[in-house]
Design an enzyme around this catalytic site. Structure first.
Site, PDB file in Angstrom:
ATOM      1  N   ALA A 102      -0.957  -0.670  11.303  1.00  0.00           N
ATOM      2  CA  ALA A 102      -0.646  -1.072  12.684  1.00  0.00           C
ATOM      3  C   ALA A 102      -1.813  -0.741  13.596  1.00  0.00           C
ATOM      4  O   ALA A 102      -2.204  -1.540  14.462  1.00  0.00           O
ATOM      5  CB  ALA A 102       0.628  -0.389  13.164  1.00  0.00           C
ATOM      6  N   ASP A 103      -2.379   0.435  13.417  1.00  0.00           N
ATOM      7  CA  ASP A 103      -3.555   0.825  14.202  1.00  0.00           C
ATOM      8  C   ASP A 103      -4.756  -0.049  13.872  1.00  0.00           C
ATOM      9  O   ASP A 103      -5.491  -0.497  14.765  1.00  0.00           O
ATOM     10  CB  ASP A 103      -3.907   2.293  13.911  1.00  0.00           C
ATOM     11  CG  ASP A 103      -2.901   3.265  14.487  1.00  0.00           C
ATOM     12  OD1 ASP A 103      -2.482   3.078  15.638  1.00  0.00           O
ATOM     13  OD2 ASP A 103      -2.536   4.216  13.784  1.00  0.00           O
TER      14      ASP A 103
END
Length: 371
Positions: A156-157
């Site tokens: 996600a990052d």
């Protein structure tokens, strides 16, 4: 300039640093980016911080003080891009929201990375990688039939950092044409939901939720890791030509290609348990090395199931000279060349900065004296 912490925004700004941008990382005097304290495994340096922050200049500022706010404002005036991933509402409280800055700095490209975006019912929720992996449904399609799992790296990052990076490049190009800056809002949830579109389309089209299947593919069969006599081989069948070659040249079962139970991927998916048991029973008579030779001869994509140590010594990475060294506060550390690979714009891998290492230098450039 980057007012950043943890992973998403630092990964975005590190791409820019690798491509030659002067990235000034603004950190709190009392410890800086909290990723500095995640661990000390890399000769006393945090593994995450070393990965995310090479090539940047670190200045420590307390933006609650009048003098440091003035320094910060001077930095913004000189910046092409402002990147942040602070908690929801934090930059607005500091007077650094897009609407607040655009009046004074119309050419500034403002990039905010958050969990859920600047509006909607989730706008004020904090978000970290695991939470967004679960919220986006990634966890629901990852793992085994018995238990879901998160992806083992911070996707996600990473996704939001890369979408931020590419959006900044597009905004810089557009500014060359129009002279105007832009606002970029990157939502971690939206990034991973984009990556979830094949399962979502599968559900929209069939009403069925794709099932977790470990290191196998939930929509294509056979595709994944299959046991041999001394371990697993990883291979992928993409079309019916490859399916026939697998049956004939790898399994030695040419009649299987015409078995109506397995005629086409949809049929193989319906009967995957039976088919995959047959594949593993046949491959279980041979070693991985023997099976890999046959897969290569049949022109079927395959690969090893490597652990971290094996990846670190991967002969393809070594042959292409991907491992280099960069400086850091604890001495030279290994680094992997970024995958941009522009022939006429090679990456510039700078040192990992110590906290506040460049404060005096940057203040002097701005015409301030260090306290």
């Amino acid at each position: 300039m980057a007012l950043e912490q943890a992973v998403a925004a630092p990964f975005c700004s590190r791409q820019l640093a690798d491509m030659g941008a002067d990235v000034i990382k603004v950190e709190r005097p009392d410890g800086g980016d909290f990723a500095r304290g995640y661990d000390r495994v890399l000769n006393g340096l945090s593994a995450h911080f070393a990965w995310l922050n090479r090539g940047k200049r670190s200045i420590t500022l307390d933006v609650r003080t009048e003098r440091d706010r003035e320094v910060f404002a001077r930095l913004l005036e000189r910046s092409d891009v402002f990147i942040h991933n602070l908690a929801p509402g934090a930059v607005e409280r500091l007077g650094l929201g897009y609407d607040q800055l655009a009046v004074k700095l119309p050419r500034l490209i403002w990039c905010g990375i958050s969990g859920y975006g600047p509006d909607g019912p989730y706008r004020d929720k904090k978000a970290y990688d695991l939470l967004v992996q679960a919220e986006s449904g990634v966890v629901s399609v990852t793992g085994s039939a018995d238990a879901p799992a998160k992806v083992g790296v911070s996707i996600a990052d990473i996704a939001s950092g890369l979408y931020g990076y590419s959006s900044i490049l597009a905004a810089l190009l557009n500014r060359q044409r129009t002279g105007a800056g832009d606002r970029i809002d990157i939502s971690m949830l939206e990034c991973l939901t984009e990556w979830m579109m094949p399962p979502l389309y599968w559900w929209h089209g069939s009403g069925q939720i794709p099932q977790r299947c470990g290191v196998r593919h939930s929509m294509i069969v056979p595709y994944g890791a299959y046991r041999c006599a001394d371990g697993a081989v990883n291979f992928a069948i993409q079309n019916e030509r490859e399916w026939r070659r697998l049956c004939d040249q790898v399994l030695g079962m040419p009649a299987l290609a015409d078995d109506e139970r397995f005629a086409g991927n949809a049929a193989r998916l319906r009967n995957r348990a039976e088919l995959e048991a047959m594949i593993e029973e046949r491959l279980g008579r041979d070693t991985r090395a023997e099976v890999l030779v046959r897969l290569d001869q049949a022109g079927i994509a395959n690969g090893a199931v490597n652990d971290v140590a094996e990846v670190a010594g991967h002969r393809q990475l070594a042959a292409r000279g991907r491992w280099v060294s960069v400086d850091s506060p604890v001495g030279s550390i290994p680094a992997l060349l970024p995958p941009h690979n522009l022939q006429h714009a090679p990456p510039r891998l700078g040192a990992v900065p110590a906290l506040g290492q460049h404060t005096r230098e940057i203040l002097a450039e701005l015409g301030f004296e260090e306290n």
